[in-house]
Design an enzyme around this catalytic site. Structure first.
Site, PDB file in Angstrom:
ATOM      1  N   LEU A  97      57.659   8.280 -44.523  1.00  0.00           N
ATOM      2  CA  LEU A  97      57.585   9.302 -45.549  1.00  0.00           C
ATOM      3  C   LEU A  97      57.924  10.660 -45.601  1.00  0.00           C
ATOM      4  CD1 LEU A  97      54.298   8.026 -47.110  1.00  0.00           C
ATOM      5  CD2 LEU A  97      56.445   7.563 -48.047  1.00  0.00           C
ATOM      6  N   SER A  98      58.870  10.952 -44.469  1.00  0.00           N
ATOM      7  CA  SER A  98      59.054  12.398 -44.036  1.00  0.00           C
ATOM      8  C   SER A  98      60.009  12.994 -45.073  1.00  0.00           C
ATOM      9  CB  SER A  98      59.788  12.239 -42.623  1.00  0.00           C
ATOM     10  OG  SER A  98      61.094  11.640 -42.614  1.00  0.00           O
ATOM     11  N   MET A  99      60.741  11.797 -46.123  1.00  0.00           N
ATOM     12  CA  MET A  99      61.751  12.540 -46.999  1.00  0.00           C
ATOM     13  C   MET A  99      61.306  12.328 -48.324  1.00  0.00           C
ATOM     14  SD  MET A  99      64.385  14.248 -45.884  1.00  0.00           S
ATOM     15  CE  MET A  99      65.516  14.184 -47.253  1.00  0.00           C
TER      16      MET A  99
END
Length: 297
Positions: free
Chosen positions: A147-149
């Site tokens: 979920l970093s982006m």
């Protein structure tokens, strides 16, 4: 040779998908407790009623008429050609298997010797070659594992990454790029997960927020480029850290994740060399309800 024939087009699409296929872990698992079904054994009484007895020393079986033993009476009993289906068919089965194998390979040889087979072989080979060229030089598929982006990309999104324009035009702010991790990222991962960690070698995806010569600063949750606050509607939330001011050196860019507080990105491991970039993310193609390129530019 026509490349527009229906079956060739279908095979071409199949080859593209096969070449681009991504590894997944199968959800199927054999149950740990597996017990075969056991049928009840026949009683001695039922065995005696079947009228089968062994009457010869060489192990052959004879079936008596009316359920009675035939003994040595030739008229009282008759030979069963297949008593209890226990005849030895190994030789016949082996011969049949050999014949079937030979027939199969002979048919394959005949097919490739035929005009249709030779033309299909050329078409399939050319289709595979085109698929490989597309995969390694023009566009490649990637999937999102974290979920970093987020919210631009969600876990499981599959996207196309084009690899041509990086050679002919410079990188711009707000573009999403896929890249090989720099040395500092590898060092951080090695210290936390060990020198042989697979995570230190995986390609990453982040957004370019600053290019060479830009002065970057993060303060009070907002990003400033050259002392001007940037409008970033694609971020998940304001950053909870301060950064800079720093100047991006020549030949490098600064990349950050859209999920600013849940991303191991440039504010931790520094700047990204341009030569590490694999390509630009251009659109999401799977799942269907997320198709498009919103927020990628």
């Amino acid at each position: 040779m026509s490349l527009i024939r229906f079956k060739e087009c279908g095979l071409f699409i199949f080859l593209i998908l096969a070449v681009a296929q991504q590894s997944v872990v199968s959800a199927f698992q054999i149950p740990t407790k597996f017990s075969p079904i056991r049928l009840p054994s026949a009683s001695s009484k039922s065995k005696s009623q079947c009228g089968i007895q062994r009457s010869h020393p060489n192990g052959s079986l004879r079936m008596s008429q009316n359920g009675k033993g035939g003994g040595n009476n030739n008229n009282g009993g008759m030979d069963d050609p297949n008593p209890g289906a226990i005849n030895n068919w190994d030789d016949d089965n082996n011969n049949n298997d050999d014949d079937e194998g030979e027939n199969f390979f002979d048919s394959i040889k005949e097919y490739f010797k035929s005009e249709e087979g030779a033309e299909d072989f050329k078409t399939y080979t050319l289709s595979l070659a085109i698929a490989l060229v597309l995969r390694f030089t023009i566009v490649e598929p990637r999937y999102i594992p974290s979920l970093s982006m987020f919210p631009t990309f969600d876990i499981g999104d599959q996207l196309a990454v084009e690899k041509v324009t990086k050679r002919i035009r410079p990188f711009n702010r707000n573009e999403v790029v896929v890249f090989n991790p720099p040395d500092e990222f590898r060092r951080i991962m090695s210290e936390n997960y060990g020198g042989s960690s697979k995570k230190s070698k995986e390609a990453l995806i982040k957004r370019i927020v600053a290019i060479e010569g830009d002065v970057v600063e993060m303060k009070k949750g907002k990003l400033y480029i050259n002392r001007e606050m940037r409008d970033e509607p694609f971020t998940n939330e304001d950053a909870k850290y301060d950064y800079g001011p720093v100047t991006v050196p020549p030949g490098e860019v600064l990349v950050l994740g859209d999920n600013r507080n849940q991303s191991l990105d440039g504010h931790i491991w520094g700047f990204l060399p341009k030569q590490n970039v694999i390509g630009r993310a251009v659109f999401i193609y799977w799942p269907p309800w997320r198709c498009g390129n919103d927020g990628m530019f």
